[in-house]
Design a protein around this motif. Structure first.
Motif, PDB file in Angstrom:
ATOM      1  N   SER A  98      77.440   2.909  60.233  1.00 37.27           N
ATOM      2  CA  SER A  98      78.118   1.891  61.039  1.00 37.27           C
ATOM      3  C   SER A  98      79.582   1.786  60.623  1.00 37.27           C
ATOM      4  N   ALA A  99      80.375   1.112  61.444  1.00 39.00           N
ATOM      5  CA  ALA A  99      81.815   1.007  61.194  1.00 39.00           C
ATOM      6  C   ALA A  99      82.129   0.230  59.929  1.00 39.00           C
ATOM      7  N   VAL A 100      81.202  -0.628  59.483  1.00 35.23           N
ATOM      8  CA  VAL A 100      81.486  -1.469  58.325  1.00 35.23           C
ATOM      9  C   VAL A 100      81.018  -0.825  57.022  1.00 35.23           C
ATOM     10  N   ASP A 101      80.270   0.272  57.109  1.00 31.54           N
ATOM     11  CA  ASP A 101      79.740   0.903  55.890  1.00 31.54           C
ATOM     12  C   ASP A 101      80.819   1.377  54.916  1.00 31.54           C
ATOM     13  N   PRO A 102      81.968   1.912  55.380  1.00 34.67           N
ATOM     14  CA  PRO A 102      83.017   2.286  54.418  1.00 34.67           C
ATOM     15  C   PRO A 102      83.485   1.109  53.562  1.00 34.67           C
ATOM     16  N   ALA A 103      83.577  -0.053  54.179  1.00 33.42           N
ATOM     17  CA  ALA A 103      83.982  -1.244  53.425  1.00 33.42           C
ATOM     18  C   ALA A 103      82.893  -1.635  52.435  1.00 33.42           C
ATOM     19  N   TYR A 104      81.641  -1.562  52.876  1.00 34.13           N
ATOM     20  CA  TYR A 104      80.531  -1.838  51.960  1.00 34.13           C
ATOM     21  C   TYR A 104      80.590  -0.893  50.757  1.00 34.13           C
ATOM     22  N   SER A 105      80.899   0.377  51.004  1.00 31.04           N
ATOM     23  CA  SER A 105      80.954   1.380  49.935  1.00 31.04           C
ATOM     24  C   SER A 105      81.997   1.000  48.892  1.00 31.04           C
TER      25      SER A 105
END
Length: 1128
Positions: A98-105
């Motif tokens: 999802s688009a927010v996964d990089p931020a979660y990472s």
């Protein structure tokens, strides 16, 4: 953040491949800092208790989302175990990004303690080091991991950087496209130089593959804008340093190809770089790819005013002939001495394109340089020969015969015996001249003094030596080193001589050099009551059949299987497995995985049956990958996902299964379903998972997937017609990363070299001729292409239309230099070759020039030239050198030959002539009164044994079969019927030993039923392939109980062949109730109260003895008699 930290972030984010840049937009990536409040606003909060349950294994890690882990408090994450990342990845990888996964990472990894994170990454790396990761999730993970790494205070320190790059991030570095995820930063050349310096500090500690991955990143930065001479401008201070290789490549230059260097700068600039003292100093301590080293040396020496005396010692090994052409005699001697001193016989390169396959093979340039140096002299007294050293390999046969006396050879023996790379003609000429001058081989020392010239001995000379001379010599390490490259016939002669004088197998194993190990007959490796020396066995390289002979003894002697070598472990047999405890067997299988032991199909079928006897192990990843070929994704479910199952299958030895087998087809169908591949288009990530299964994709998949599959397809052994057509279609389209063939470089062609056999004329003619020539000159040596396949390129380089050449053109005269040039075929049309061969003797150069890629027309010219030179038949000394001319020989040619030794016959058959010609050669050998001894039978081997006629077969002494390696299982029934009783007599002394079955197995196709019944009592676990090749009447007379005992653990395999003859007929002859007792699901037997009438298939009278025919008819006659009784 330091400039180095900033630079590292850039380097490892720039996208290793230009194509990767296009992928970056697909997977949104972020840089620090991340607004945690905004990102976590919509995430359901998680308590510490919930995380502790996950940490202690009380709850599944998949119960929580990536966002919940990322938004948890930092202190709580420290409770997670080191293997948590493995579980997290396994939970996330099946899901879409999802688009927010990089931020979660970024959030998740920023909260991890750095040391704890490295420990977790190390565990992750161990688990996934050889399993391809999901490209999408790799990008997400590495987005956060790099941001975290750049926050580490001591990342500038080589030990810290090494720990992160090697121990933590290795699985992510494998896939170049993951680095397109991170934002590219505008990094100055000065900063980039610091990056290279930092990575250079850990270079030597990195595995080769990781070095290459990082080099690809460096290379991309240097060529990313498409302009040459990045970070160099002679007019700008700070960018005008010619120490460019040291500044921007460092030790990573070991992975640079010639094509890479030519991308970095134009030739005149590269020449300036090459001559820079700092670069010379650095490169002198590196091991470059051979072609790169040759090119670098050419850059140094091709310009004016560069004296060879100032050339660093390392580069004298890579000189071109033109660089030495104008030397004086004294300069030539000086250079020869430098070559002998500084050019080792074995150079190991870290990258691809290794130096040479073994120490004796020299490149064309090396031979031509040596010849150029030798041509400076007319006479060769001992002083000159000693001074020439390694350059003496440039001596022609005529120079040896006419310009050096036998006494001078003896006086120079200490120097000549250390020269590597002698061809057959040179070594035999020197040795014959030496022996004719009175040199005597009386002890081990005098034999060992021959050194590299020992290949010049013939088998008859060797057989005449006392055994103690051989035994003394092989105990000398310096002599053993020279035996690696001996011809097969000579190796067999050495083994025969040594084995005849050694009484015990343990002594034979101890004394035989490893280079000869594969030539030891199986029957001589039976230890009986003698205890084998495990250390001696481990030091040798055995064939699978040899290792099987002593595997039982080894397992009984050594309880710690990890102490056994890969070579010994491949001798695994079902008979031994049957007697092992399950725990020991499982441990043995796991050791085989650790040591990457390659097993055959029958061994694998047996092993998988045994280790799954009590259920599928939950740790299948601890077992050899090849076992998975005989299991299903559902069997693997407790170990991992179907995706992981097929990732392992892709790396397994798929060739264990037959190419078109139903099993392989089913594996591919299940893999495509598991990977959810839409339609027929395979992307790069799925191609990597499929691995070797790519080789089974149909032409439709290849066309739809475009150029993505070209590199994976390069690993395939062969192709089906529709696959070949599809590959040609994709390449011809030009819509690949390689572009149309008309714009290819030699480096591009080299990347696709394994596909060259698929190219047709329409593709080859589009490749620029200078590119084909350059590839032949610089890369063909290192390709796996055959001489015939290379000849197809030569054909493209020759003019299609040419006039008949009545006279040889002045510039085409065939000289010694031309005969030593493996590019010789492209210099002559067939007509020119014929005209220029007049008055040229090929006898002393034949074996060398026949290794060149001559076309069929050119080879025909060479054959006609030999016929004119020797109208009464070729002399026997010439026969072993005929090589690729075997296809042009006729029965009339063979009828003129004198074949008096097994060596000559072996050399002729080694050329793999057609069956009809091989039969003529064997017939000629026997007609001249020669016997079919063990060495001759070994020369005939498995390929030609079926050609022997009845007279020849009956003439074989059964004792010869003791030490011969034959397999008549594919021969006519008559051949098997004749050879079986001979083999039975040969191995009669082993009849009661476990090894008897292994020895007699190749001959069982001729065994009567009574002998098979005896074997069934020994529970030999016969493999299904051997079973299906048994004599038909013998097989049909076996009962189900006898078959069960005969096959043992392989009984279940009967179901795979139950529809094939003669198994189908055997099943029809049995009661279904008896078949049911076997418990493997065989159907088609006779129901109670019925009788099946099977029409026997009889041999023709010409292929079976009369007695055998009567015996074969008996079952049919009895059956007819019984039918008459029933009907009456």
């Amino acid at each position: 953040m330091t400039s180095l930290q900033s630079g590292l972030g850039f380097l490892l984010s720039v996208g290793w491949l230009a194509a990767a840049a296009a992928s970056a937009g697909t997977y949104p990536c972020l840089s620090s800092p991340v607004d945690e409040a905004a990102v976590c606003a919509s995430v359901k909060s998680v308590s510490r208790e919930m995380l502790l349950e996950v940490a202690h294994g009380q709850a599944s890690p998949c119960n929580l989302t990536f966002g919940q882990y990322a938004c948890a408090q930092s202190a709580w994450l420290q409770d997670l175990k080191d293997d948590f990342l493995i579980s997290l990845y396994s939970c996330l990888s099946p899901k879409p990004v999802s688009a927010v996964d990089p931020a979660y990472s970024i959030l998740f990894f920023s909260k991890y303690d750095a040391n704890k994170l490295v420990a977790a990454l190390t565990a992750f790396s161990r688990r996934f080091s050889h399993v391809p990761l999901s490209q999408n999730w790799s990008m997400i993970f590495i987005n956060g991991l790099w941001e975290k790494m750049l926050q580490v205070p001591d990342i500038d320190s080589p030990p810290v950087l090494f720990r992160w790059v090697h121990e933590g991030l290795q699985p992510f570095l494998v896939k170049p496209t993951v680095f397109a995820c991170l934002h590219a930063k505008k990094v100055l050349c000065k900063t980039f130089q610091e990056i290279v310096t930092a990575l250079n500090g850990i270079y030597s500690k990195l595995p080769v593959e990781e070095q290459r991955n990082l080099y690809n990143g460096i290379k991309y930065y240097l060529i990313q804008d498409g302009s040459k001479q990045k970070c160099y401008n002679a007019a700008i201070p700070g960018l005008n340093s010619t120490a460019w290789f040291e500044n921007y490549l460092g030790s990573f230059m070991e992975h640079a190809t010639v094509g890479d260097l030519q991308l970095f700068a134009d030739e005149s600039t590269l020449q300036q770089f090459a001559r820079d003292p700092a670069n010379i100093q650095m490169v002198s301590n590196l091991t470059l790819l051979r072609t790169t080293a040759v090119y670098y040396t050419l850059l140094l020496t091709s310009g004016p005013s560069f004296p060879l005396s100032s050339l660093p010692d390392r580069f004298v090994c890579y000189l071109s002939p033109s660089a030495v052409s104008s030397l004086s005699r004294d300069e030539a001697l000086s250079l020869a001495q430098r070559i002998s001193k500084n050019c080792p016989t074995n150079v190991t390169h870290t990258g691809a394109n290794k130096e040479r396959p073994h120490s004796s093979s020299l490149t064309t340039e090396e031979l031509q340089v040596a010849s150029s140096l030798v041509r400076k002299f007319e006479h060769f007294p001992p002083a000159i020969l000693h001074a020439l050293g390694q350059a003496a390999v440039g001596l022609s046969v005529s120079q040896i015969e006419n310009s050096i006396s036998g006494k001078d050879i003896e006086a120079s023996l200490s120097a000549l015996s250390e020269v590597h790379g002698w061809n057959t003609e040179q070594s035999s000429t020197i040795v014959n001249k030496l022996l004719s001058s009175g040199y005597q081989i009386t002890d081990g020392q005098s034999l060992a003094k021959l050194g590299s010239l020992v290949a010049g001995l013939n088998s008859s000379t060797l057989q005449s030596l006392p055994p103690k001379v051989i035994l003394e010599a092989i105990k000398l390490p310096e002599f053993v080193q020279q035996m690696v490259t001996l011809p097969s016939a000579l190796k067999m002669a050495f083994v025969e001589k040594i084995s005849s004088s050694v009484g015990h197998p343990a002594d034979l194993v101890k004394y035989i050099p490893d280079a000869f190990t594969s030539y030891i007959p199986k029957s001589l490796l039976l230890f009986g009551k003698e205890k084998p020396n495990i250390q001696d066995l481990n030091q040798k390289t055995w064939t699978r059949e040899q290792a099987a002979m002593f595997f039982s003894d080894v397992i009984k002697t050594e309880p710690d299987f990890s102490r056994l070598s890969q070579s010994v472990l491949q001798g695994f047999t079902c008979a031994v497995a049957n007697e092992m405890e399950m725990e020991s067997l499982q441990q043995l299988a796991k050791v085989m995985k650790q040591k990457n032991v390659k097993l055959g199909e029958d061994q694998l079928r047996c092993l998988v049956e045994m280790v799954t006897l009590h259920g599928i192990p939950k740790d299948l990843d601890s077992y050899p990958k090849d076992l998975l070929l005989f299991l299903s994704p559902s069997d693997y479910a407790t170990t991992g996902s179907c995706w992981q199952y097929f990732a392992n299958i892709g790396k397994a030895n798929l060739d264990v299964l037959q190419r078109e087998s139903s099993q392989r087809k089913q594996l591919l169908l299940e893999a495509l379903a598991c990977l959810k591949i839409p339609g027929t288009q395979v992307d790069e990530e799925n191609a990597e998972v499929l691995g070797r299964l790519v080789c089974d994709l149909s032409g439709e998949y290849i066309r739809s997937s475009g150029g993505i599959l070209l590199k994976p397809l390069s690993q395939c052994e062969s192709f089906l017609p529709d696959q070949e057509e599809a590959i040609r279609s994709v390449i011809s389209s030009g819509n690949t990363t390689f572009g149309p063939p008309s714009v290819w470089s030699a480096s591009t062609l080299n990347e696709l070299s394994e596909l060259i056999p698929v190219f047709d004329h329409s593709i080859l003619q589009k490749i620029p001729k200078n590119v084909l020539t350059l590839w032949l000159k610089n890369f063909a040596h290192d390709s796996s292409l055959s001489r015939e396949q290379l000849a197809s390129i030569v054909e493209e380089l020759l003019p299609s239309r040419h006039k008949r050449a009545a006279e040889c053109p002045p510039d085409k005269k065939i000289t010694q230099k031309v005969l030593e040039d493996d590019m010789m075929p492209i210099y002559y049309t067939a007509e020119q070759l014929q005209a220029c061969l007049k008055n040229v003797s090929l006898d002393n150069h034949l074996s060398q020039i026949l290794s060149y890629p001559f076309t069929v027309e050119q080879l025909a010219v060479l054959k006609r030239h030999l016929d004119k030179t020797h109208p009464d038949g070729y002399p026997e000394s010439l026969l072993p050198k005929l090589g690729t001319l075997a296809d042009f020989l006729t029965p009339e040619d063979v009828s003129k030959w004198k074949i008096s030794s097994a060596d000559v016959l072996a050399a002729l058959l080694q050329n793999q002539p057609s069956d009809s010609m091989a039969a003529e050669m064997i017939k000629r050998y026997v007609t001249l009164g020669n016997r079919l001894t063990a060495p001759v039978l070994n020369a005939i081997g498995m390929r030609y044994v079926c050609l022997l006629n009845t007279t020849e077969l009956n003439a074989i002494d059964s004792n010869s079969l003791k030490t011969a390696s034959l397999d008549p299982s594919a021969c006519s029934q008559l051949t098997k019927d004749i050879l079986y009783p001979k083999a039975k007599r040969a191995f009669s002394d082993q009849h009661n030993s476990r090894a008897y079955y292994t020895l007699i197995k190749p001959y069982l196709g001729g065994a009567p039923a009574v002998d098979l019944r005896a074997l069934s009592k020994d529970r030999v676990n016969m493999d299904i392939e051997t079973f299906t090749k048994l004599r038909r009447d013998s097989l049909l007379s076996l009962t189900p109980a006898e078959v069960k005992d005969l096959l043992g653990v392989n009984l279940k395999a009967l179901t795979t062949v139950q529809k094939k003859s003669p198994i189908r007929e055997w099943i029809q002859m049995q009661k279904q109730s008896d078949l049911d007792k076997l418990g493997v699901g065989l159907i088609g037997g006779t129901q109670e109260g019925y009788i099946n009438v099977i029409t026997p298939k009889f041999q023709t009278p010409s292929s079976a003895p009369l007695g055998a025919m009567a015996f074969h008819l008996l079952p049919a006659l009895l059956l007819s008699f019984l039918m008459m009784l029933v009907l009456s």
